[in-house]
Design a protein around this motif. Sequence first.
Motif, PDB file in Angstrom:
ATOM      1  N   LEU A 166      17.780  13.888   7.689  1.00 53.32           N
ATOM      2  CA  LEU A 166      18.885  14.844   7.530  1.00 53.32           C
ATOM      3  C   LEU A 166      19.740  14.498   6.308  1.00 53.32           C
ATOM      4  O   LEU A 166      20.162  13.360   6.146  1.00 53.32           O
ATOM      5  N   ARG A 167      19.973  15.501   5.463  1.00 53.25           N
ATOM      6  CA  ARG A 167      20.851  15.324   4.304  1.00 53.25           C
ATOM      7  C   ARG A 167      21.943  16.389   4.389  1.00 53.25           C
ATOM      8  O   ARG A 167      21.632  17.560   4.585  1.00 53.25           O
ATOM      9  N   LEU A 168      23.186  15.968   4.224  1.00 49.26           N
ATOM     10  CA  LEU A 168      24.305  16.903   4.359  1.00 49.26           C
ATOM     11  C   LEU A 168      24.922  17.174   2.986  1.00 49.26           C
ATOM     12  O   LEU A 168      25.060  16.256   2.172  1.00 49.26           O
ATOM     13  N   HIS A 169      25.280  18.427   2.756  1.00 51.53           N
ATOM     14  CA  HIS A 169      25.869  18.828   1.466  1.00 51.53           C
ATOM     15  C   HIS A 169      27.081  19.700   1.781  1.00 51.53           C
ATOM     16  O   HIS A 169      26.921  20.847   2.228  1.00 51.53           O
ATOM     17  N   PHE A 170      28.255  19.150   1.576  1.00 50.68           N
ATOM     18  CA  PHE A 170      29.464  19.902   1.904  1.00 50.68           C
ATOM     19  C   PHE A 170      30.201  20.290   0.628  1.00 50.68           C
ATOM     20  O   PHE A 170      30.428  19.441  -0.251  1.00 50.68           O
ATOM     21  N   ASP A 171      30.623  21.566   0.571  1.00 54.37           N
ATOM     22  CA  ASP A 171      31.305  22.087  -0.622  1.00 54.37           C
ATOM     23  C   ASP A 171      32.544  21.274  -0.985  1.00 54.37           C
ATOM     24  O   ASP A 171      32.931  21.227  -2.139  1.00 54.37           O
ATOM     25  N   ASP A 172      33.193  20.689   0.025  1.00 55.66           N
ATOM     26  CA  ASP A 172      34.422  19.953  -0.285  1.00 55.66           C
ATOM     27  C   ASP A 172      34.136  18.527  -0.765  1.00 55.66           C
ATOM     28  O   ASP A 172      35.059  17.761  -1.013  1.00 55.66           O
ATOM     29  N   GLN A 173      32.846  18.189  -0.895  1.00 56.74           N
ATOM     30  CA  GLN A 173      32.513  16.830  -1.366  1.00 56.74           C
ATOM     31  C   GLN A 173      31.620  16.825  -2.596  1.00 56.74           C
ATOM     32  O   GLN A 173      31.668  15.917  -3.411  1.00 56.74           O
TER      33      GLN A 173
END
Length: 316
Positions: A166-173
């Motif tokens: 799982l890889r997470l990509h958050f706009d705020d980061q």
Amino acid sequence: MGSPRIIMKLIVAGIHDEPGDVRVIELKHQRKPLLPTFEPGSHVDVHLPDGKVRQYSLCGDPEDLSRYTIAVKRESSGRGGSAWIYDQVTPGAELPVSAPRNHFPLKESGGPVLLLAGGIGITPILAMARVLCRQGKPFELHYFARSRSLAPLLRTLEESIGAKSLRLHFDDQVDTLQDIEGLLSTRPSGAQLYYCGPLGFMAAVARVSEHWPDGTVHFEAFQPPVQDDTAPEPFTIVLRNGTVVPVPADRSALSAIRAAGVLLMASCENGVCGTCECGYLEGQPIHRDAVLSNDARSHRFIPCVSRATGVLKLDL
Ligand code: FES
């Protein structure tokens, strides 16, 4: 694949809320302990009291047939179906639901699988990840959302497949567009890509994956891509028996065909579910759906939204 004609009366057995205005609904049969089987990527049609039909991906474990799990995002600017389910459906309520159908299947392949989900687009992708994880197949799931606190089903995802894939990509980061470009600019050997999410996400992934070969990119959309604002032109359909069906500018091909007496099933009437799909034999369609692959567009047609120039001969 199930038929949208088979309607089961399922009972809402549980509801819980997820971030991002999402409500997860568990559906069970009142008498039957097991529901019809489904593959990852499948959806069901939910029939609403006003006659509307909405499609929801099954995001539960395909091995657990004691229930179906759907996740409904409340879209205040949507067509009203999801808002009704979100606001009105309570535990114990009865919902008419079709048997599962799958227009977004996982293909058999030996290569790595890349799963990309944007926000509520995690629903079909979650079921795929569960199965790939269980099968021990190589895959990576990249989940894009505005922030961790607005990412629906994140905890379920972390519990189901763990951190390894799982890889997470958050706009705020991070710059998520740059991440998409980095992921897809080079295709790993033998890789298959599956993606689902809101319009902007779909457009970005489609653009960056344009160079991937036909047959390696698979997607499911919630709505057709934004069309150019050219006014629809009238055109003509010819059926196999020679019947000529004029399609005026203000009418869909589906409605014109039905008025000519052809029984053609439909569900979303928005170009996303594939129920009304048919073949064409000659002519120049203007494809406006979000279902058909580029390969399929050479001979298949979605009459609820697509049009044509001149004369289109349908295989009906
Ligand atoms: S009815 Fe859903 S694509 Fe036409």
